[in-house]
Design an enzyme around this catalytic site. Sequence first.
Site, PDB file in Angstrom:
ATOM      1  CG  HIS A   1      -7.111 -10.432   3.717  1.00  0.00           C
ATOM      2  ND1 HIS A   1      -6.324  -9.589   2.892  1.00  0.00           N
ATOM      3  CD2 HIS A   1      -7.392  -9.903   4.883  1.00  0.00           C
ATOM      4  CE1 HIS A   1      -6.027  -8.462   3.565  1.00  0.00           C
ATOM      5  NE2 HIS A   1      -6.667  -8.681   4.703  1.00  0.00           N
TER       6      HIS A   1
ATOM      7  NE  ARG B   1      -2.521  -8.675   5.223  1.00  0.00           N
ATOM      8  CZ  ARG B   1      -1.406  -8.187   4.782  1.00  0.00           C
ATOM      9  NH1 ARG B   1      -0.533  -8.587   4.441  1.00  0.00           N
ATOM     10  NH2 ARG B   1      -1.273  -6.785   5.723  1.00  0.00           N
TER      11      ARG B   1
ATOM     12  CE  LYS C   1      -4.172  -1.868   2.240  1.00  0.00           C
ATOM     13  NZ  LYS C   1      -5.095  -1.492   3.222  1.00  0.00           N
TER      14      LYS C   1
END
Length: 341
Positions: A283, A286, A213
């Site tokens: 995710h 993750r 990001k």
Amino acid sequence: MCLFLLCLVSGARAACLAGKNIGCLFGAFDKLAYIRNVEKIVMDLVNRFSQYLLSDKGYSQATVGDYERDLREFERYFLCLESVLTWETIDADIIRQWMAQKMKAGLQARTMKRRLAALRSFYRFLQRVGVMEQNPAMSVPNPKMNQRLPVFLKESEMEQLFEGVHYEDSFSGRCDRLVLLLFYHTGMRVSELATLEVTAVNLGVGELKVRGKRNKQRIIPFGEELRQALEIYLDMRQRLPVAQLPLTLMVDDKGKALSVAKLRDIVRRYLSLVTTQKKKSPHVLRHTFATVMLNRGADLEAVKELLGHESLAATEVYTHVTFAEMKRQYETAHPRTKTEK
């Protein structure tokens, strides 16, 4: 300019209502021209904000796209509410009304919080460039949220994923397994894997250079299992009958870069073989990576850096997950946890 337009439209309306035959300034042509002009002003401000996020703040195109969609959604709301409204004339009451309508329609508090954050950031930008003096979104409180713990897989399920599931001994099979290994070994985001380039892989020292990001780069180490899988995949990738391969690491058997949607589909298909839980996304892997790391004694700060979190608070949620699991195990195993009747 907006005040002038507002006065012009108000006067035109009054003229129409009074029945004065002056061609009705607020007729179809002028009304459309006015609305288009307002939309052009809105578009200019949002576009300027997007360019600021990309060039000055270093946000990714995907993140900027999220901001734009949230702002456009609010734009449509206030223009439908009253066509003379502009970003400069919006107040906190309109924002609250918008939030109430969306949440009544079933929008989750977490999503609403993100949209409100987009508005706050946009108005901070308008203050920065001198368009606004006040930020109306700052006086609007965030919606209340129940803390949602991350969903993760058990270690036994991960063992089944890599040791019990059959993968074809083909390029596609090797690619699928590598995708799962990359998510589980590194904890990277799906957008990060989709844009990861071949040059970011260092097999010699066992490192990946991941751009996350806000275009921030971090280095993630990896072990022997992932190194071997990468080595085999890269060799097969190089021998694909394709004139020119893309820069991105992950490609299909036709040499086309794997999209975010394709990566999600790969994960969903294989997780369906080892777990019955509802969420089966990258995710989840993750979350599993972070949870396993902390359960095995990894330092919280180290996990924060590996995940690419900006603040420790974002990583601390995994300590709640590990504690919740620890408490469950305790209550299941300890003979004195249940009160005798």
